[in-house]
Scaffold this motif. Sequence first.
Motif, short mmCIF file in Angstrom:
data_model
loop_
_atom_site.label_atom_id
_atom_site.label_comp_id
_atom_site.label_asym_id
_atom_site.label_seq_id
_atom_site.Cartn_x
_atom_site.Cartn_y
_atom_site.Cartn_z
N MET A 67 0.83 -1.21 0.00
CA MET A 67 0.00 0.00 0.00
C MET A 67 0.87 1.26 0.00
O MET A 67 0.56 2.24 -0.68
CB MET A 67 -0.93 -0.01 1.22
N LEU A 68 1.97 1.22 0.78
CA LEU A 68 2.88 2.38 0.82
C LEU A 68 3.50 2.62 -0.54
O LEU A 68 3.63 3.77 -0.98
CB LEU A 68 3.95 2.14 1.87
N GLY A 69 3.90 1.54 -1.23
CA GLY A 69 4.47 1.69 -2.57
C GLY A 69 3.48 2.32 -3.53
O GLY A 69 3.85 3.19 -4.33
N GLU A 70 2.22 1.89 -3.46
CA GLU A 70 1.20 2.47 -4.34
C GLU A 70 1.01 3.96 -4.05
O GLU A 70 0.89 4.77 -4.96
CB GLU A 70 -0.12 1.72 -4.17
N ARG A 71 1.00 4.30 -2.76
CA ARG A 71 0.83 5.71 -2.40
C ARG A 71 2.04 6.54 -2.84
O ARG A 71 1.89 7.68 -3.30
CB ARG A 71 0.63 5.85 -0.90
N LEU A 72 3.24 5.96 -2.71
CA LEU A 72 4.44 6.67 -3.15
C LEU A 72 4.42 6.91 -4.65
O LEU A 72 4.80 7.98 -5.14
CB LEU A 72 5.69 5.90 -2.74
N ASP A 73 3.98 5.88 -5.41
CA ASP A 73 3.89 6.05 -6.86
C ASP A 73 2.92 7.17 -7.20
O ASP A 73 3.20 8.01 -8.08
CB ASP A 73 3.41 4.73 -7.51
N GLY A 74 1.78 7.19 -6.50
CA GLY A 74 0.84 8.27 -6.74
C GLY A 74 1.39 9.63 -6.35
O GLY A 74 1.18 10.62 -7.06
#
Length: 213
Positions: A67-74
């Motif tokens: 989830m953190l990776g997805e938020r960072l990508d966003g």
Amino acid sequence: MAAPVKFLFDTEFAQEAKRAAEPKIALTDHHQLLALARQEGHAAGFVAGEAQAMGSIERQRALALGMLGERLDGSVAALERIEGRLEAEAIDIAVAVANKLAGTLVAREPMDEIRRLVADCFANLRGVPHLVVRVNDALLDDASTELTRLASERGFEGRLVILAEPSIAVGDCRIEWSTGGIMLDRDEIAARIAEAVGRYIASSHAAATGDFS
């Protein structure tokens, strides 16, 4: 002959059963082994529970990292959009300031760029028979005085003709000679700069988004 001994079932079997029922280890040893077995059982249960808990923690951590990776990508994509917008705004501001400054300088020294351009022509067109310089009506007298003196200082031997042209903006000029000509047009220069800036911003946006269509 000796008389046979009578087999007494009651006596013999009772003794044998008693011997079989007697404990093989001491009672204290039995209690110690029982306590040890219980401890080993508790330890095994604790290890199994700990392993299960650690597995659950690892799964939760993996999920959180995903989830953190997805938020960072966003967040990165959002920052790139903001960066692109700020860059475009900064360029627009820089161009606007440059145009404003150029206009101020022209109003203060309208003959400055004309003088520079004509001086370059004197240096590179020494063999031409004549040179025609067209300026705005308001600058005719100043241009005649300054450019005539400049031609003498630079050793230009051709004929210098200075004409008034109402359609030419103050600070601009058009120079003509027998085989060519050149024009200083600030509006056209500003339009070309704006076009170049637009192409640069478009290419930067395409590079950032990967859209080269």
